[in-house]
Design a protein around this motif. Structure first.
Motif, PDB file in Angstrom:
ATOM      1  N   CYS A  46     -30.282  -1.319  47.662  1.00 10.00           N
ATOM      2  CA  CYS A  46     -28.973  -0.678  47.525  1.00 10.00           C
ATOM      3  C   CYS A  46     -28.438  -0.242  48.889  1.00 10.00           C
ATOM      4  O   CYS A  46     -29.051   0.572  49.577  1.00 10.00           O
ATOM      5  CB  CYS A  46     -29.077   0.522  46.586  1.00 10.00           C
ATOM      6  SG  CYS A  46     -27.503   1.365  46.320  1.00 10.00           S
ATOM      7  N   GLU A  47     -27.271  -0.754  49.265  1.00 10.31           N
ATOM      8  CA  GLU A  47     -26.722  -0.468  50.593  1.00 10.31           C
ATOM      9  C   GLU A  47     -26.161   0.940  50.738  1.00 10.31           C
ATOM     10  O   GLU A  47     -26.097   1.461  51.843  1.00 10.31           O
ATOM     11  CB  GLU A  47     -25.655  -1.498  50.971  1.00 10.31           C
ATOM     12  CG  GLU A  47     -24.338  -1.367  50.257  1.00 10.31           C
ATOM     13  CD  GLU A  47     -23.288  -2.359  50.747  1.00 10.31           C
ATOM     14  OE1 GLU A  47     -23.622  -3.301  51.481  1.00 10.31           O
ATOM     15  OE2 GLU A  47     -22.127  -2.173  50.376  1.00 10.31           O
ATOM     16  N   THR A  48     -25.774   1.572  49.649  1.00  8.49           N
ATOM     17  CA  THR A  48     -25.195   2.914  49.758  1.00  8.49           C
ATOM     18  C   THR A  48     -26.169   4.022  49.388  1.00  8.49           C
ATOM     19  O   THR A  48     -25.888   5.194  49.642  1.00  8.49           O
ATOM     20  CB  THR A  48     -23.948   3.058  48.863  1.00  8.49           C
ATOM     21  OG1 THR A  48     -24.333   2.901  47.494  1.00  8.49           O
ATOM     22  CG2 THR A  48     -22.876   2.053  49.232  1.00  8.49           C
ATOM     23  N   GLY A  49     -27.275   3.696  48.762  1.00  9.45           N
ATOM     24  CA  GLY A  49     -28.244   4.707  48.354  1.00  9.45           C
ATOM     25  C   GLY A  49     -27.891   5.390  47.051  1.00  9.45           C
ATOM     26  O   GLY A  49     -28.442   6.444  46.725  1.00  9.45           O
ATOM     27  N   VAL A  50     -26.993   4.816  46.278  1.00  7.18           N
ATOM     28  CA  VAL A  50     -26.581   5.407  45.005  1.00  7.18           C
ATOM     29  C   VAL A  50     -27.629   5.197  43.912  1.00  7.18           C
ATOM     30  O   VAL A  50     -27.673   5.939  42.944  1.00  7.18           O
ATOM     31  CB  VAL A  50     -25.191   4.873  44.565  1.00  7.18           C
ATOM     32  CG1 VAL A  50     -25.276   3.416  44.129  1.00  7.18           C
ATOM     33  CG2 VAL A  50     -24.582   5.732  43.476  1.00  7.18           C
ATOM     34  N   LEU A  51     -28.507   4.221  44.085  1.00  4.80           N
ATOM     35  CA  LEU A  51     -29.572   3.978  43.108  1.00  4.80           C
ATOM     36  C   LEU A  51     -30.783   4.847  43.419  1.00  4.80           C
ATOM     37  O   LEU A  51     -31.198   4.951  44.571  1.00  4.80           O
ATOM     38  CB  LEU A  51     -30.012   2.510  43.126  1.00  4.80           C
ATOM     39  CG  LEU A  51     -29.126   1.518  42.417  1.00  4.80           C
ATOM     40  CD1 LEU A  51     -29.736   0.117  42.500  1.00  4.80           C
ATOM     41  CD2 LEU A  51     -28.897   1.899  40.980  1.00  4.80           C
ATOM     42  N   ILE A  52     -31.322   5.455  42.377  1.00  4.36           N
ATOM     43  CA  ILE A  52     -32.527   6.283  42.510  1.00  4.36           C
ATOM     44  C   ILE A  52     -33.522   5.895  41.430  1.00  4.36           C
ATOM     45  O   ILE A  52     -33.157   5.244  40.455  1.00  4.36           O
ATOM     46  CB  ILE A  52     -32.204   7.789  42.390  1.00  4.36           C
ATOM     47  CG1 ILE A  52     -31.626   8.109  41.007  1.00  4.36           C
ATOM     48  CG2 ILE A  52     -31.287   8.242  43.506  1.00  4.36           C
ATOM     49  CD1 ILE A  52     -31.585   9.580  40.677  1.00  4.36           C
ATOM     50  N   SER A  69     -20.792   0.223  45.921  1.00  6.84           N
ATOM     51  CA  SER A  69     -19.904  -0.699  46.611  1.00  6.84           C
ATOM     52  C   SER A  69     -19.831  -2.054  45.908  1.00  6.84           C
ATOM     53  O   SER A  69     -19.114  -2.936  46.352  1.00  6.84           O
ATOM     54  CB  SER A  69     -20.364  -0.901  48.062  1.00  6.84           C
ATOM     55  OG  SER A  69     -21.635  -1.539  48.075  1.00  6.84           O
ATOM     56  N   PHE A  70     -20.594  -2.216  44.825  1.00  4.16           N
ATOM     57  CA  PHE A  70     -20.647  -3.469  44.066  1.00  4.16           C
ATOM     58  C   PHE A  70     -21.052  -4.645  44.955  1.00  4.16           C
ATOM     59  O   PHE A  70     -20.522  -5.735  44.854  1.00  4.16           O
ATOM     60  CB  PHE A  70     -19.317  -3.751  43.363  1.00  4.16           C
ATOM     61  CG  PHE A  70     -18.876  -2.619  42.474  1.00  4.16           C
ATOM     62  CD1 PHE A  70     -19.598  -2.283  41.341  1.00  4.16           C
ATOM     63  CD2 PHE A  70     -17.749  -1.868  42.778  1.00  4.16           C
ATOM     64  CE1 PHE A  70     -19.213  -1.231  40.531  1.00  4.16           C
ATOM     65  CE2 PHE A  70     -17.351  -0.809  41.978  1.00  4.16           C
ATOM     66  CZ  PHE A  70     -18.080  -0.495  40.849  1.00  4.16           C
ATOM     67  N   CYS A  71     -22.007  -4.397  45.830  1.00  6.10           N
ATOM     68  CA  CYS A  71     -22.468  -5.414  46.779  1.00  6.10           C
ATOM     69  C   CYS A  71     -23.351  -6.472  46.117  1.00  6.10           C
ATOM     70  O   CYS A  71     -23.592  -7.521  46.699  1.00  6.10           O
ATOM     71  CB  CYS A  71     -23.232  -4.753  47.925  1.00  6.10           C
ATOM     72  SG  CYS A  71     -24.794  -3.963  47.431  1.00  6.10           S
ATOM     73  N   ARG A  72     -23.865  -6.187  44.939  1.00  2.00           N
ATOM     74  CA  ARG A  72     -24.736  -7.088  44.167  1.00  2.00           C
ATOM     75  C   ARG A  72     -26.133  -7.252  44.759  1.00  2.00           C
ATOM     76  O   ARG A  72     -26.894  -8.099  44.336  1.00  2.00           O
ATOM     77  CB  ARG A  72     -24.102  -8.456  43.952  1.00  2.00           C
ATOM     78  CG  ARG A  72     -22.910  -8.436  43.050  1.00  2.00           C
ATOM     79  CD  ARG A  72     -22.420  -9.861  42.808  1.00  2.00           C
ATOM     80  NE  ARG A  72     -21.298  -9.875  41.906  1.00  2.00           N
ATOM     81  CZ  ARG A  72     -21.374 -10.241  40.635  1.00  2.00           C
ATOM     82  NH1 ARG A  72     -22.515 -10.604  40.115  1.00  2.00           N
ATOM     83  NH2 ARG A  72     -20.304 -10.234  39.869  1.00  2.00           N
ATOM     84  N   ARG A  73     -26.479  -6.435  45.740  1.00  5.15           N
ATOM     85  CA  ARG A  73     -27.826  -6.543  46.318  1.00  5.15           C
ATOM     86  C   ARG A  73     -28.899  -6.175  45.310  1.00  5.15           C
ATOM     87  O   ARG A  73     -29.990  -6.735  45.329  1.00  5.15           O
ATOM     88  CB  ARG A  73     -27.935  -5.671  47.564  1.00  5.15           C
ATOM     89  CG  ARG A  73     -27.128  -6.216  48.721  1.00  5.15           C
ATOM     90  CD  ARG A  73     -27.283  -5.366  49.950  1.00  5.15           C
ATOM     91  NE  ARG A  73     -26.434  -5.886  51.016  1.00  5.15           N
ATOM     92  CZ  ARG A  73     -26.269  -5.288  52.165  1.00  5.15           C
ATOM     93  NH1 ARG A  73     -26.884  -4.154  52.421  1.00  5.15           N
ATOM     94  NH2 ARG A  73     -25.485  -5.808  53.067  1.00  5.15           N
TER      95      ARG A  73
END
Length: 164
Positions: A46-52, A69-73
């Motif tokens: 996760c590029e923004t760190g919103v996932l925990i 950011s919906f980056c799909r990573r």
């Protein structure tokens, strides 16, 4: 990881809270939970760190930390197949404003609007009073950028199967 105790078992606190949001493009809850290995690959990607790592170690969104950011990573990092990369929308989240909102209490604040790039939150002027928040659910991407800046935690994004 969630603490397990007899007190939590008997009080019903072992259940997953209904407001838990899974990552974007996550399959329905039962499929997600049964297929997720809790490897943390999506969280680490996760590029923004919103996932925990939430209850039971399963990935969930924490909008108080960041926006999506919906980056799909997260989708690309997962080998378990618990994401639907072909889905039209990443999720169906509906914004809401609680009575804790400062503007609804007569205090000037537009923090949520400032964070909303899609214009889903605007403030309508009131004659002789503080402008009030107006939500346009159809314009909301569900990114969560409006949640963290709110000083009173008045903004929430909840799952909705009805918004198009």
């Amino acid at each position: 990881m969630a603490e397990l105790s007899r007190r939590k078992l008997f009080s019903g606190q072992w259940r997953r809270p209904s407001n838990v949001q899974r990552p974007p493009w996550a399959r329905e809850e039962a499929l997600f939970i049964s297929g997720c290995s809790r490897c943390r690959a999506c969280i680490d990607a996760c590029e923004t760190g919103v996932l925990i790592a939430g209850g039971g170690g399963y990935p969930e969104i924490d909008f108080s930390r960041a926006e999506c950011s919906f980056c799909r990573r997260c989708v690309s990092a997962c080998d378990a197949g618990v994401f639907d990369a072909e889905a039209d929308r990443p999720w169906r989240l509906q914004p809401s404003v609680s009575t804790r909102c400062l503007a609804l209490q007569g205090v000037e604040c537009r923090s949520c609007q400032d964070g909303c790039d899609t214009g889903a939150i605007r403030f309508r002027p009131r004659l002789g009073g503080i402008a009030q928040p107006v939500l346009t659910a159809a314009a909301c991407s569900g990114c969560g950028a409006c949640v963290a800046p709110c000083p009173t935690d008045a903004i929430a994004l909840t799952r909705s199967e009805n918004n198009e």
